[in-house]
Structure formats: structure tokens, C-alpha cells
Design a protein around this motif. Structure first.
Motif, mmCIF file in Angstrom:
data_model
loop_
_atom_site.group_PDB
_atom_site.id
_atom_site.type_symbol
_atom_site.label_atom_id
_atom_site.label_comp_id
_atom_site.label_asym_id
_atom_site.label_seq_id
_atom_site.Cartn_x
_atom_site.Cartn_y
_atom_site.Cartn_z
ATOM 1 N N THR A 382 0.877 -1.139 0.036
ATOM 2 C CA THR A 382 -0.036 0.179 -0.064
ATOM 3 C C THR A 382 1.081 1.277 -0.095
ATOM 4 N N GLU A 383 0.521 2.339 -0.715
ATOM 5 C CA GLU A 383 1.026 3.683 -0.885
ATOM 6 C C GLU A 383 1.310 4.031 0.423
ATOM 7 N N LEU A 389 9.908 5.119 -3.829
ATOM 8 C CA LEU A 389 9.419 4.245 -4.921
ATOM 9 C C LEU A 389 10.526 3.583 -5.587
ATOM 10 N N GLY A 414 -3.934 7.308 -2.734
ATOM 11 C CA GLY A 414 -2.695 8.199 -2.729
ATOM 12 C C GLY A 414 -2.833 8.955 -3.864
ATOM 13 N N SER A 416 0.193 9.120 -5.704
ATOM 14 C CA SER A 416 1.158 8.691 -6.358
ATOM 15 C C SER A 416 0.807 7.319 -7.003
ATOM 16 N N ASN A 417 -0.051 6.866 -7.093
ATOM 17 C CA ASN A 417 -0.727 5.577 -7.571
ATOM 18 C C ASN A 417 -0.486 5.436 -9.122
ATOM 19 N N TRP A 420 3.232 5.001 -9.483
ATOM 20 C CA TRP A 420 3.300 3.567 -9.280
ATOM 21 C C TRP A 420 3.252 2.558 -10.288
#
Length: 512
Positions: A382-383, A389, A414, A416-417, A420
Motif C-alpha cells: 500500500t502507498e 518508490l 494516494g 502517486s498511484n 506507481w
């Protein structure tokens, strides 16, 4: 979470009870040592009294050996010789009809006064009288001891040193039948049966003579000390009671604290696993589970994992918990996973597992030990972990080399998904329940459809979390039957036995 918050509401009561107990212990202890002191003093006084009595008795016996006991020069001289041998006999003489006729010190006495004071007649044949005055032409008072026609005089000085020495309690030398007091000494707390103060009495009796020494303490225990000493002592005992009570209460409070009980629960393997089934939308069958650690405490009740896992990290207990949970999950599910090679288990990892280079090796060894395929194990990231990263990407790459599946948990929560998704080659994308439960909202539905379109084009397995209603399920099924779901619409998290029963139902349904 149900629980009990420790408090110190009972501390004042505990302090009072403990203070009362300590005061009683202190009082009894002081009383015990006072009794010992009284007994020691009684023995000293009794030895002194017996020595004096032996002197008087021996002097009278010696005088009784005079064959012709007439008050003449010869007899008086013999009395003087006898008197010189006895330390505690002040004078020795002859008495006739209540009058002293002659003594070793005074010689022959004419016209002496009658001994009018009543004598105490003992069973041993001796008669006694204390502080007799007027026998001789002086003001001095004498204690007298008489047997037949011989009389011995003592002054009340043999016990003077003991009287002056003792300031602790009253004492007296009294006949065994309690009828006659040979000597007594009184402090300011006198022999008084009507006093409101408790008394502490010790009696020691002679084996040679018919009297006893009685000591009496009207200030036993804590009452012996001056008032200010007693007050200071009680205050000190109160302080000690408070410190003890506070320490004990703190100890039990600490034992009831979540930190202490969690540490104990982890060390004694009281934490357990439940399994949240993952359902295939097309068949509505269980195709895997997500392992979830649970803790139910006698005091704090069912504790939220988010809470106790955070506490475990603070106490540096998380590493032990991480390894134990992974081990237990594969051990318990091994019979199911070996039978059904398509059945998988998802294991949530935290920063510790990702940063620990040995965790993936350990997980691989577990799969070998229980004869499981590595691809049956999904590692959920999970973020919220909050790690760089690049570190996550390295971990995911190493895990995929072992054959493990990598899942992106809580997708959409989040910022930044999307980044990711470009940097980490996820096998599974789990849509967070925040989006799932917004499916029926007309405004948010377009966003959900956009997310579904995005993840579908990535050709990844998609799992919707938190499916709880029929509308949510129908919406997901209508758009793609290849999706998978988790949620209370089908199952809440299950124990191992409940999961096994549910899987039996799966098999029966497939047979039909």
C-alpha cells in the motif's frame, strides 16, 4: 473497540487501608519489643528481689539459731555479728507482744511504741509490713519482716536505683495471692484500672518466694512516643502507604495497558488470523483469501489492527509479529492450497518486510517447506507505507523473481498511484472501498468508470474491496465478469474452520 481505561479512583481507599495496616503492624511490632523489654526488666527486678529476700530470710534464720534470745548484751552482740553478714538487712532485733525490745543497731530499747501497723501474714510463716514509722526515735520509715520473735528491718532503698533507672512503665512486687504489695513504682501513667488507655501487663513470679513482679505499660506501641513523634510516624507511614499503593496501582495499570498486554499476547501467540475471501465475479466462488491478523483482549476487547500494529512497531515487536503471521498463514492454508493450485493467499507487508532483505527468502523457504507454489502467494503493498518508490520497485522486482505475485492495495487513495503503475509491474490492482461504495453515486460514477477503464487496459487482475450491497455487486458484474471482489456482500473475514466450511459449500455448488 471495547475496553477498560485504567484509573486511580480507588487509590485513596487503598492508601487508607494500607496506612491502617502499616500502623497496626508498627504498633504491634513496637508492642512486641516493649513486652520483651518488660520481661527482661521483670527478670532483673525479680532477681534483685529474690536476692534481698534471701538476705532477710538467711538473717532471720541465723538469728533464730541463738539459743537464748533475751535482750542482753550477749544476744545483741550476736545479732550485730549476724547483721554484718547481710547487705540488705538494715537492722535485726527481737520483738515481744508487738514491741521491739532490742536490735543490733539500737541495742536494748525501753518504752518502745507498739507496732500498730497491721502485718501481712504469709503462708510461709513470715509477716510483712511496709513503710513502718515510729518504731525507733527517728522519722525514717522501714519495711519489716517478722517470723516468730525475730524482726528484720530494711529501708526502701534496695530498689531505688531501679526506680530511678526505669521511666518506661510502672511495676510492683506483689504477693502471689495479690493481697500484699511489697514494693511499687509508678510513672505518670499509674496502675489504674479505670484509665481509658490500653495496658500491656507482664507478670513474672518467683519460684523461691511467694511473690511476683508485675510490670504494666499504659502506653503500648505507638502510644509510647511523644505526640509529635507519633504524628510524624503516622505521616511517614501515610507517605509510605501512598508510595506503595501508587507503585502497586501503577504496576497493575501497566499490566492492563495495551502495550504490556500486546507484548504478552505476541510472546504467548495469542494473536490469531482471519481470512477475508476473494470472490470471482463470474462464478461467485472463493478463489483466494487475504490473511488478516486479529487480537481480542480480555480487557481491551477486539482491538483494531491499525491500532495494535502501530503499537507493535513502537515496541519493536512488529518483526516477530510479521514472521509469525506469515508462517501461520501458510501453515494453516497449506492443505487447501496444495489441493487447489489456483487458490491464493494475500499477505500484507509493511516497511519492515520491504526493508528487510531476508523476508522474501524466508517466505520462499516457507513455500518450500509446505510444498506450495510461490505464485499462490500475493504480497500486498500500500502507498501508505511511505517508502521511496525506488525501494518499492526493487522489492517488487525481487519478489517477482521468486515467483510471488505483487498487489497494489488501496488503489486510488494516494496521490502517486498512477506513477506507481508506471514504475512497478503489479500483478493485481485492488480498488479501495472508498470508490467501491461510491458506485451508486451518480456524480462519482463517472470517475469509477474511468478508473475501471484504466486498470482494465493494463491487463491486470482487478479486485474491488468493500463490496457490501447488491447494487455495488451488480454494477461491477455488469461491466466486467473477470473482476474479483472482497466484501461483506458475500463474506466477512472468516476463521480457518469457517473458511473450510465455506469452501466445502463451494465444491458442492460446483458439483451441482
Amino acid at each position: 473497540m471495547q475496553g477498560r481505561t485504567p484509573n486511580f479512583n480507588k487509590l485513596p481507599l487503598i492508601v487508607c487501608l494500607l496506612m491502617f495496616f502499616l500502623t497496626c503492624v508498627f504498633h504491634v511490632s513496637v508492642s512486641y519489643f516493649q513486652v520483651r523489654h518488660q520481661k527482661q526488666f521483670s527478670n532483673v527486678l525479680l532477681n534483685k528481689a529474690e536476692h534481698i529476700s534471701a538476705d532477710i530470710s538467711s538473717a532471720i534464720n541465723a538469728a533464730s539459731q541463738i539459743s537464748s534470745r533475751q535482750c542482753n548484751t550477749q544476744t545483741i552482740n550476736k545479732l550485730r555479728v549476724i547483721l554484718a553478714n547481710y547487705e540488705y538487712v538494715h537492722d535485726l532485733g527481737l520483738i515481744r507482744k508487738g514491741k521491739v525490745k532490742c536490735t543490733a543497731n539500737w541495742g536494748k530499747l525501753d518504752n518502745t511504741t507498739l507496732l500498730t501497723q497491721q502485718l501481712y501474714n504469709s503462708s510461709s510463716g513470715y509477716d510483712f509490713a511496709a513503710e513502718v514509722a515510729g518504731v525507733f526515735p527517728v522519722k525514717t520509715k522501714y519495711d519489716v519482716t517478722k517470723r516468730d520473735d525475730i524482726i528484720a528491718f530494711t529501708v526502701n532503698k534496695p530498689f531505688k536505683h531501679i526506680d530511678e533507672l526505669n521511666k518506661h512503665f510502672a511495676f510492683k512486687i506483689i504477693s502471689k495471692n495479690k493481697e500484699y504489695v511489697f514494693h511499687h513504682y509508678e510513672t505518670q501513667y499509674q496502675f489504674n484500672s479505670k484509665t481509658f488507655l490500653p495496658t500491656q501487663q507482664v507478670e513474672t513470679c518467683s519460684t523461691q518466694f511467694s511473690y511476683c513482679v508485675v510490670t504494666e505499660n499504659n502506653r503500648p506501641g505507638i502510644l509510647y512516643f511523644p505526640l509529635y513523634i507519633s504524628v510524624l510516624t503516622i505521616c511517614l507511614l501515610g507517605l509510605i502507604s501512598f508510595l506503595i499503593a501508587y507503585s502497586v496501582s501503577s504496576y497493575f495499570d501497566m499490566q492492563n495497558s495495551m502495550e504490556f498486554r500486546l507484548r504478552s499476547a505476541i510472546k504467548s501467540a495469542q494473536l490469531y488470523l482471519e481470512y477475508q475471501p476473494i470472490i470471482d465475479v463470474k462464478t461467485n466462488k472463493i478463489i483466494g483469501v487475504e490473511s488478516l491478523v486479529r487480537w481480542k483482549d480480555e480487557i481491551h476487547g477486539q482491538v483494531s489492527p491499525e491500532l495494535f500494529l502501530g503499537v507493535a512497531e513502537q515496541l519493536s515487536l512488529y518483526p516477530m509479529l510479521a514472521y509469525e503471521c506469515a508462517t501461520k498463514a501458510l501453515q494453516e492454508l497449506a492443505p487447501i492450497m496444495k489441493t487447489d493450485h489456483g487458490f491464493s493467499v494475500a499477505i500484507n507487508v509493511n516497511a519492515y518486510e520491504i526493508e528487510n532483505p531476508e523476508f522474501l527468502d524466508y517466505l520462499h523457504q516457507l513455500c518450500s517447506k509446505y510444498e506450495l507454489r510461490n505464485e499462490q502467494v500475493k504480497i500486498e503493498i500500500t502507498e501508505r507505507i511511505g517508502l521511496p518508490l525506488t525501494l518499492l520497485a526493487c522489492f517488487a522486482l525481487k519478489a517477482k523473481k521468486y515467483g510471488f505475485k505483487i498487489a497494489l492495495d488501496d488503489f486510488g487513495t494516494g496521490v502517486s498511484n498512477l506513477v506507481w503503475l508506471t514504475e512497478i509491474n503489479f500483478d493485481v490492482i485492488k480498488i479501495d472501498k472508498v470508490f467501491t461504495q461510491s458506485i451508486t453515486d451518480g456524480v462519482k460514477q463517472k470517475m469509477i468508470l474511468a478508473i475501471m477503464s484504466l486498470v482494465s487496459e493494463l491487463n491486470r487482475t482487478v479486485i474491488f474491496e468493500g463490496v457490501e450491497t447488491e447494487d455495488e455487486y451488480n454494477f461491477i458484474e455488469s461491466h466486467n465478469e473477470d473482476y474479483q471482489i472482497q466484501g461483506w456482500y458475500f463474506y466477512k473475514s472468516l476463521s480457518l474452520q469457517e473458511l473450510q466450511n465455506a469452501l466445502v459449500g463451494n465444491d458442492n455448488a460446483q458439483t451441482l
